[in-house]
Design an enzyme around this catalytic site. Structure first.
Site, mmCIF file in Angstrom:
data_model
loop_
_atom_site.group_PDB
_atom_site.id
_atom_site.type_symbol
_atom_site.label_atom_id
_atom_site.label_comp_id
_atom_site.label_asym_id
_atom_site.label_seq_id
_atom_site.Cartn_x
_atom_site.Cartn_y
_atom_site.Cartn_z
ATOM 1 N N LYS A 1 0.856 -1.202 0.000
ATOM 2 C CA LYS A 1 0.000 0.000 0.000
ATOM 3 C C LYS A 1 0.890 1.250 0.000
ATOM 4 O O LYS A 1 2.106 1.156 0.214
ATOM 5 C CB LYS A 1 -0.922 -0.025 1.221
ATOM 6 C CG LYS A 1 -0.183 -0.021 2.558
ATOM 7 C CD LYS A 1 -1.131 -0.233 3.730
ATOM 8 C CE LYS A 1 -0.369 -0.417 5.024
ATOM 9 N NZ LYS A 1 -1.260 -0.692 6.160
ATOM 10 N N TYR B 1 15.240 29.748 9.270
ATOM 11 C CA TYR B 1 14.001 30.315 9.813
ATOM 12 C C TYR B 1 13.952 30.148 11.318
ATOM 13 O O TYR B 1 14.309 29.084 11.843
ATOM 14 C CB TYR B 1 12.789 29.609 9.200
ATOM 15 C CG TYR B 1 12.576 29.938 7.743
ATOM 16 C CD1 TYR B 1 12.281 31.239 7.339
ATOM 17 C CD2 TYR B 1 12.657 28.948 6.771
ATOM 18 C CE1 TYR B 1 12.081 31.540 5.996
ATOM 19 C CE2 TYR B 1 12.459 29.235 5.435
ATOM 20 C CZ TYR B 1 12.168 30.541 5.051
ATOM 21 O OH TYR B 1 11.973 30.837 3.722
#
Ligand SMILES: *Cc1c(COP(=O)(O)O)cnc(C)c1O
Length: 354
Positions: A34, A251
């Site tokens: 999956k 940042y």
């Protein structure tokens, strides 16, 4: 070209499948593919897991793709039917749906497929997510056995804590007690259960994560389980900054230098699938172990070059792979390797290794 690239090793995946089989107590093995084979690519998984006994996916679309690729193995639909209009395709593509609620039995009654569907009847043994209540097993099985649209039945359950110290027996024993007199094959084990609890193997096991070379256990490295990392994420330093004491990078200016520090700027960020919350994550820079610094940004992250004075623009960086276990990067980001592998971004070019 931006230097980031993922390498995916078919050989490592095939090796990990052999490891799974060696633990499976003779059970047949569904390779769980999956989520684009946990980020590794469905078509690569088909080649790597040719020796599996079956493949397990979530959706009809994935299963149809597998059939288009020529897969003739049994295919298990882990969440079963989402709507009655999927029944016909299920029969046509010869898929094995999981059935986990009575609505799905109603659908099969009202929309009979051209031939009976083999099904996995999923019981809830304590996870309380999908599954018929164990207490209702008698009614559910009586009804399923009476439905002409249902063929061979396999019993199934799923564990909530197979990777933790408490383990599986609190779920497995009630499941077996309720259902062992039915004389039906059963399936319960994911990677963690398969590796630690041989009593959970049953007729079919369903390993996912381990096939990609990551460990389901926080306390056991994948290497100790003889698993080989299938994905490695590589990039390179694209700039070097020398911070003076008191200067910070990135940042939020989260990393502030206490002394002069050489910082490498690496072409890999959260838009590539690297976890934004990773803090001081391990990296491998120019052949040596190192650490990331400060906050990961969308397209870049920073690494400490203090220990590798020779490194500069162009130096190779492994974000995860053979040198840097993906499990350790996940731990540094307070998440799991499942999430990191699945989240490899589509913009990252993928090359195949061996
Ligand atoms: C995803 C999944 C698995 C595989 O689990 P891993 O922990 O990756 O081995 C097994 N069974 C079910 C029902 C799943 O959804």
């Amino acid at each position: 070209m931006r230097p980031i690239q993922a390498h995916i090793s078919i050989g490592a995946m095939a090796h990990n499948l052999r490891v799974a089989r060696s633990h499976a107590q003779g059970a047949r093995v569904f390779a769980v593919v999956k989520a684009n084979a946990y980020g590794h690519g469905l078509s690569r998984a088909v080649r790597a897991f040719a020796a599996a006994d079956g493949l397990a996916v979530l959706t009809l679309e994935e299963a149809a793709n597998l059939r288009l690729m020529g897969v003739t193995h049994p295919i298990l639909l882990l969440e079963g039917l989402f709507a009655p209009d999927e029944i016909a395709a299920c029969a046509e593509l010869d898929l094995w749906p999981v059935l986990h609620h009575t609505g799905q039995l109603d659908w099969l009654e009202r929309h009979p497929p051209p031939r009976p569907l083999p099904v996995f009847l999923k019981f809830d043994s304590g996870m309380h997510r999908l599954g018929f209540p164990l207490a209702a097993h008698h009614e559910v099985l009586t009804r399923a056995r009476a439905l002409p649209t249902i063929g061979a039945i396999t019993l199934m359950t799923h564990f909530a804590q197979a990777d933790e110290a408490v383990g599986v027996d609190w779920q497995l024993q009630p499941f077996l007690r309720a259902l062992s007199n039915q004389d039906l094959p059963w399936s319960s084990a994911n990677s963690a259960a398969l590796l630690r609890y041989p009593q959970s193997c049953g007729a079919w096991v369903r390993p996912g994560l381990m096939l990609y070379g990551a460990s389901p256990f926080a306390d056991t490295p994948a290497q100790q389980l003889d698993l080989r990392p299938a994905m490695s994420l590589q990039s390179a330093v694209i700039a070097v900054q020398t911070l003076q004491a008191g200067e910070a990078t990135g940042y939020g200016q989260l990393f502030r230098a206490e002394r002069e520090t050489r910082v490498g700027i690496v072409a890999c960020g959260y838009a590539d699938g690297y976890p934004r919350h990773a803090m001081n994550a391990p990296v491998w820079v120019d052949g040596r172990p190192g650490r990331s610094l400060g906050r990961v940004s969308m397209d870049m992250l920073c690494v400490d070059l203090s220990a590798c004075p020779q490194a500069g623009v162009g130096s190779p960086v492994e974000l995860w792979g053979k040198q840097v276990p993906v499990d350790e990067v996940a731990a540094a980001a307070d998440t799991s390797s499942y999430e990191l592998l699945c989240a490899l971004a589509a913009r990252v070019p993928v090359a195949e290794a061996d």
